[in-house]
Design an enzyme around this catalytic site. Structure first.
Site, short mmCIF file in Angstrom:
data_model
loop_
_atom_site.label_atom_id
_atom_site.label_comp_id
_atom_site.label_asym_id
_atom_site.label_seq_id
_atom_site.Cartn_x
_atom_site.Cartn_y
_atom_site.Cartn_z
N ARG A 219 8.04 35.38 -10.69
CA ARG A 219 7.26 35.01 -11.82
C ARG A 219 6.48 33.73 -11.68
O ARG A 219 5.23 33.72 -11.84
CB ARG A 219 8.21 35.13 -13.15
CG ARG A 219 7.47 35.30 -14.36
CD ARG A 219 8.29 35.46 -15.51
NE ARG A 219 9.26 34.28 -15.39
CZ ARG A 219 10.50 34.72 -15.81
NH1 ARG A 219 11.03 35.69 -16.18
NH2 ARG A 219 11.55 34.02 -15.92
N ASN B 215 11.97 34.91 -20.17
CA ASN B 215 13.17 34.06 -19.74
C ASN B 215 14.12 34.99 -19.23
O ASN B 215 14.36 36.18 -19.41
CB ASN B 215 13.72 33.76 -21.15
CG ASN B 215 13.23 32.39 -21.66
OD1 ASN B 215 13.52 31.53 -21.01
ND2 ASN B 215 12.87 32.39 -23.00
N SER C 39 12.69 38.11 -24.02
CA SER C 39 12.65 39.26 -22.93
C SER C 39 12.60 38.47 -21.42
O SER C 39 12.25 37.55 -21.48
CB SER C 39 11.25 40.05 -23.12
OG SER C 39 10.25 39.06 -22.90
N LYS C 40 13.19 39.44 -20.56
CA LYS C 40 13.35 38.89 -19.22
C LYS C 40 11.91 38.99 -18.55
O LYS C 40 11.97 38.03 -17.70
CB LYS C 40 14.00 39.98 -18.39
CG LYS C 40 13.71 41.09 -18.45
CD LYS C 40 14.65 41.98 -17.55
CE LYS C 40 14.76 43.42 -17.94
NZ LYS C 40 15.95 44.11 -17.77
N ARG C 41 10.81 39.18 -19.24
CA ARG C 41 9.74 38.73 -18.51
C ARG C 41 9.25 37.25 -18.63
O ARG C 41 8.67 36.71 -18.13
CB ARG C 41 8.34 39.54 -19.42
CG ARG C 41 8.09 40.94 -19.07
CD ARG C 41 7.27 41.59 -20.06
NE ARG C 41 7.35 43.16 -19.61
CZ ARG C 41 6.30 43.58 -18.98
NH1 ARG C 41 5.45 42.81 -18.25
NH2 ARG C 41 6.53 44.89 -18.50
#
Ligand code: GLU
Length: 491
Positions: A476, A261, A257-259
């Site tokens: 992030r 990667n 998931s883009k959270r």
């Protein structure tokens, strides 16, 4: 060469244009491509764009561009045409209508007039009773003539599949027989009240009409496959072979998931991974050459391709391994070739015109250009020198929190998602009002997080040029840095 003595295979990928092209799409495309090329078959690209609500402008173009970059060329598709076109579902609506009529006539599907209120009430009841959630078959036994009269009278309806009793077996080439009790399968909607087909109907009709012999897709579709098997049976069609590949995972085994990667192919392209290396990396996640070799070319994979060499156990997308592969391949490039690649990457990209425009009035010497635009390149930035200069009227913990909310909400907002300077500005100003933050404070955080600088070119031009994935990755990272800072910032 043929498979099982039959005709050469016809396989497809069927991405939906709902956002940035996902590395999972590249992974599935690679396996379809390798299988088709191995057996002299055809690889088809079909765009599944019937979900008007999730449709994203420009996404189809980006999908095609990304696959082209990787060198996974298709034999039939919306751009190149082919005998089984059109290759966009929105251009095939008549076909789905034609196919659903006989299903309704024979009772294998039926019209359902249940209102939203009834379905909501049903759901509440089922939840209260801790029963299985799903449609209760209320309209199944309506008299067909009465149903027709209600349609004529203009009442809204959907068409549902009549799921028979019993069980449905999906025979998967990699997983063997997977059995589903039919009572667990909802009477699936085939046609929505706006007349558009659902994914299930359009997907099955197209795979059949396009002569697809093997459906090679991700594991996340396995729970839909019994519905598809039932549809093939209802139509009286032969099923394709089913092959569900493993779902790509983060290092902690959660779904990629883009959270955690970056998941957009565009990101890997813009960071300068070599396409052949990227494909090799993807291949190793689910395919082995039969020996210990991890480094192989696409052609070598094609030549060696067999399903017995494909594994389905949670392939982990490990960015460290990707970096190591890429570093090796860059090291192996002769210098003139490296020069050409870097020149292409820096000067050939669409960004160069925008970078020139941005720096034109702000540099004094030609030599200033590279330092001025340097933060538009590369992955994460170093915040250690800029953090002491960060001046906002909020604590760092609040800053970390608002940034997390920002990256979360930006994806769910059409303006945010578009990521152009104008849309970013509109989104960010509305965001500040919604969360009662001073624009000055938030904008400072965005600038520092995205660029690692307190002074940068105009903020929204900067963010757009940094790019969505790089932006998300840096923010992030910045959040992580903010959370580990001992002292609160002074305003
Ligand atoms: N439209 C689906 C997707 O977005 C296709 C799934 C399939 O291959 O059947 O991936």
């Amino acid at each position: 060469m043929s498979t099982d003595g039959r005709m050469p295979p016809r396989v497809r990928i069927a991405p939906s244009p709902t956002g940035d092209p996902h590395v999972g799409t590249a992974y599935i495309a690679l396996f379809n491509y390798a299988f088709a090329r191995r057996h002299g078959g055809k690889f088809v690209l079909r765009i599944e764009d019937t979900d008007q609500q999730r449709y994203t402008e420009g996404s189809e173009h980006a999908i095609l561009e990304s696959l082209r970059w990787l060198g996974l060329s298709w034999d039939e598709g919306p751009d190149v045409g082919g005998e089984h076109g059109p290759y966009r579902q929105s251009e095939r609506l008549e076909l789905y209508r034609e196919h659903v009529a006989p299903l309704v006539a024979s009772g294998k599907a039926y019209r359902c007039f249940c209102t939203r209120e009834r379905l909501d009430a049903l759901r509440k009841e089922q939840m209260a009773a801790k029963a299985r959630l799903g449609y209760d078959g209320h309209c199944r036994s309506l008299d067909p003539q009465q149903a027709e009269a209600r349609v004529q009278a203009g009442e809204a309806y959907v068409v549902r599949l009549h799921v028979p009793e019993g069980k449905t077996v999906v025979t998967d080439r990699l997983r063997g027989d997977v059995e589903f009790a039919n009572e667990q399968i909802d009477d699936q909607v085939l046609v929505k009240s706006d007349g558009f087909p659902t994914y299930h109907l359009a997907n099955v009709v197209d795979d059949h009409c396009m002569g697809i012999t093997h459906v090679i897709r991700g594991e996340e579709w396995l729970s839909s496959t019994p519905k598809h098997v039932l549809l093939y049976e209802a139509f009286g069609w032969e099923q394709p072979q089913w092959i569900h590949l493993g779902l790509l995972r983060n290092a902690d085994k959660s779904k990629l998931s883009k959270r955690k990667n970056p998941v957009s192919i565009i990101h890997y392209r813009s960071l300068g991974y070599l396409p052949a290396t990227f494909l090799n990396f993807l291949a190793t996640l689910g395919f082995s050459m039969g020996d210990d070799r991890e480094r192989f070319s696409l052609q070598e994979m094609i030549d060696a391709f067999e399903w017995s060499k494909v594994s389905v156990g949670g392939p982990v997308f490990d960015p460290v391994k990707l970096d190591a592969f890429n570093a090796d391949d860059i090291r192996a490039l002769p210098l003139p070739e490296l020069q050409a690649q870097i020149a292409e990457h820096v000067l050939g990209s669409d960004r160069i015109a925008a970078l020139l425009a941005l720096s034109h009035e702000r540099i004094e010497r030609l030599d200033d250009f590279i330092p001025y635009v340097s933060f538009f390149f590369g992955g994460v930035v170093d915040y250690s020198t800029v953090l002491p200069k960060l001046k906002i009227k909020r604590t760092l913990a609040e800053a970390a929190k608002i940034l997390a909310t920002f990256v979360d909400e930006i994806e769910r907002d059409p303006q945010g998602r578009a990521f152009t300077p104008q849309s970013l500005e509109a989104f960010s100003r509305a965001f500040c009002e919604r969360h009662e933050w001073k624009a000055r404070d938030l904008f400072t955080l965005l600038r520092v997080g995205a660029a690692g600088r307190t002074a940068a070119p105009p903020l929204f031009d900067t963010l757009a040029l940094v790019g969505k994935d790089r932006f998300r990755m840096r923010i992030r990272d910045f959040i992580g840095v903010l959370k580990t800072q001992p002292k609160p910032a002074k305003g």
